[in-house]
Structure formats: C-alpha cells, structure tokens
Design a protein around this motif. Structure first.
Motif, short mmCIF file in Angstrom:
data_model
loop_
_atom_site.label_atom_id
_atom_site.label_comp_id
_atom_site.label_asym_id
_atom_site.label_seq_id
_atom_site.Cartn_x
_atom_site.Cartn_y
_atom_site.Cartn_z
N ARG A 164 0.83 -1.21 0.00
CA ARG A 164 0.00 0.00 0.00
C ARG A 164 0.86 1.26 0.00
O ARG A 164 0.54 2.23 -0.69
N THR A 165 1.93 1.23 0.76
CA THR A 165 2.83 2.39 0.80
C THR A 165 3.49 2.60 -0.55
O THR A 165 3.61 3.74 -1.04
N LEU A 166 3.92 1.52 -1.20
CA LEU A 166 4.53 1.62 -2.53
C LEU A 166 3.54 2.22 -3.51
O LEU A 166 3.89 3.11 -4.29
N TRP A 167 2.31 1.75 -3.47
CA TRP A 167 1.30 2.26 -4.38
C TRP A 167 1.04 3.75 -4.15
O TRP A 167 0.88 4.52 -5.10
N TRP A 168 1.04 4.16 -2.89
CA TRP A 168 0.83 5.57 -2.57
C TRP A 168 1.97 6.42 -3.13
O TRP A 168 1.74 7.48 -3.71
N HIS A 171 1.49 6.01 -7.24
CA HIS A 171 0.25 6.52 -7.82
C HIS A 171 -0.19 7.84 -7.19
O HIS A 171 -0.82 8.68 -7.86
N GLY A 172 0.14 8.04 -5.93
CA GLY A 172 -0.27 9.25 -5.22
C GLY A 172 0.08 10.55 -5.94
O GLY A 172 -0.75 11.47 -6.01
N TYR A 187 4.70 10.96 -16.81
CA TYR A 187 5.96 10.24 -16.64
C TYR A 187 6.41 10.24 -15.18
O TYR A 187 6.09 11.15 -14.41
N PHE A 188 7.17 9.21 -14.85
CA PHE A 188 7.62 8.99 -13.48
C PHE A 188 9.14 8.98 -13.44
O PHE A 188 9.80 8.68 -14.45
N ARG A 205 1.26 0.10 -13.88
CA ARG A 205 -0.13 -0.05 -13.46
C ARG A 205 -0.76 1.30 -13.09
O ARG A 205 -1.97 1.50 -13.27
N ALA A 206 0.07 2.23 -12.63
CA ALA A 206 -0.44 3.55 -12.24
C ALA A 206 -0.79 4.41 -13.45
O ALA A 206 -1.41 5.47 -13.30
#
Length: 262
Positions: A164-168, A171-172, A187-188, A205-206
């Motif tokens: 969940r932290t990784l996704w935040w 994607h956050g 872009y990231f 996925r984000a």
C-alpha cells in the motif's frame, strides 16, 4: 616504394576496421541523451547543483550547436514508434522540484525556447521551503514546461516493502499533481534511480507512459521506456574540454558502469 605501399595498405585496413566498428557496433547503440539536473544554484557545495551562469552557458551551447531539444513525451512516443531522430537530439529533465528551477532555470529555458520536464516530489510542493509552489508549477506548465512524478515523499522505492505504501508513493503523485494543476503527469522518475520489477510494474499499473532512472538497470540503449537512463550534468562539464560534448554524443551510456536497478 614497397615500404610506402605497406604503410598505405596498413592505414587502409585500419580505416576499414574503424569504419566497420562505427557503423556496425557504435552507431546502432547511439541513444538520445537525457540530461539530468537538480538544483540551479550558486551553492557549489553539492555535485547536484549547477550555477545559473553555467546552466545558461549549457543551454546556449545547445542552441548555438543546433541541437534539437525535444520533450520527454516526444522522445518516448518516438521510441515506441521506432522513429528516427535528428542526430543531435537531446532531452532536458530536472529532479525534485526545487524553487530555483522557477527562479533560475525557467527564465533561461524561456529565453532559448527550450522544453524540459521537472519531476516533482509531490508532497513537498507548497509545503517545504526551497521547493516550488503550485502557482509556480502552473505558470511554467502554461509556458512549455512539463511535469512528472517523483513520488510523494522522495523515498527509495526498492526499500518499500508494504504494497500500500509503494502504491501511494507511485500513484499518489498523479492524483496530487492533477488535483493542483488540472493535468495528470505522464511520466515517473525513480528517486536516486532505484527500481526493481515490483516498482516498475507499479509504475506501469499507475498509468505512466514511461519512467526515468539514472544509469541503473540493464537497458543501456533506452529501448525500454520504463528504464530510461539519464546523464547527470555538473558545473565542471563546461570547464573540461569536450566533456559536455561527450555527454551529448549519444554514446556516453556505453562507457558508464551500469548499476543494478535495486
């Protein structure tokens, strides 16, 4: 006379070998250099800082040298389409979102009409001293500067074990930047270039179209748009003969020691 013919024959062989080496080994490995900046500051205490004077000299060098400076988005789209670029093409990026990107870099980029992408540590914008605020971001966005995501809290992603932290962190920033500017980043950028398969999959996925690293990973030719190697620019690049030119050559990645993604 016989000795002269031998020398000429030897030189012809050398020329043929060098020509073959260039066309069959070097040329297919040429990449579009992606320059990486952080802070444009007169503080010389960090290797991540480039002075405003040197930054202006570097941008002027690109313009006077007739380099084709394109956006990161144009580069990624071109890679996906297997498009051929101008032989002197280059991309400009910044990490973190320091306020001096607006105060010192933006006027130079505007003067020379050059595009760039700034990767924002989204949680720091308008929250920490020394970083951009959202009004500055929106003004630059309206004037040719693109913005990407650099996590929420500038964390080293391979060390994040909680899903969940990784996704935040991945994607956050899309939500934060879109909520404050009206435009989601495409872009990231992995902090310190660190990533692994789990992180890379989360970025895909984000919904990001691509991602930048440093000289990490195994793709030295920037064919994987989620592992785009970049080249750090320093103050000394303008004082060492041919150093900046070498970084712009498209072959610089071949001579750097690669680091593991994680």
């Amino acid at each position: 006379m016989r000795a002269l013919r031998r020398v000429i024959a030897f030189l012809l062989v050398v020329v043929l070998l060098l020509t073959g080496f260039y066309f069959f080994y070097m040329k297919p490995r040429k990449v579009i250099p992606i320059l990486m900046y952080h802070s444009i500051s007169d503080d010389r205490g960090s290797s991540l800082n480039v002075t405003a004077e040197n930054f202006d000299r570097q941008m002027r060098f690109l313009v006077m040298g007739e380099y084709s400076v394109i956006s990161l988005d144009d580069l990624v789209r071109g890679i996906r389409q297997e498009r051929k670029f101008h032989p002197k093409t280059v991309v400009i990026t910044f990490d973190d979102g320091f306020e001096d990107n607006y105060l010192k870099a933006f006027p130079v980029l505007a003067k020379y009409k050059l595009p760039a992408t700034i990767f924002l540590v989204a949680g720091y914008i308008s929250e920490r001293e020394g970083y951009l605020d959202w009004d500055q971001v929106k003004l630059m966005m309206d004037n040719g500067i693109d913005f990407g995501a650099h996590t929420v809290n500038n964390v080293y992603l391979p060390s994040v074990e909680d899903t969940r932290t990784l996704w935040w962190e991945v994607h956050g920033p899309r939500n934060i930047i879109e909520n404050n500017t009206g435009k989601a980043p495409g872009y990231f950028c992995y902090p310190t270039g660190g990533f692994n398969t789990k992180v890379k999959n989360a970025v895909k996925r984000a919904g990001y179209e691509g991602a930048c690293t440093t000289n990490r990973g195994f793709d030295r030719l920037n064919r994987d748009v989620y592992e785009l190697n970049r080249i750090k620019v320093t103050n000394s690049d303008m004082t060492k003969p041919f150093h900046f030119r070498a970084k712009l050559s498209g072959y610089y990645n071949l001579f750097r020691s690669p680091k593991k993604g994680d």
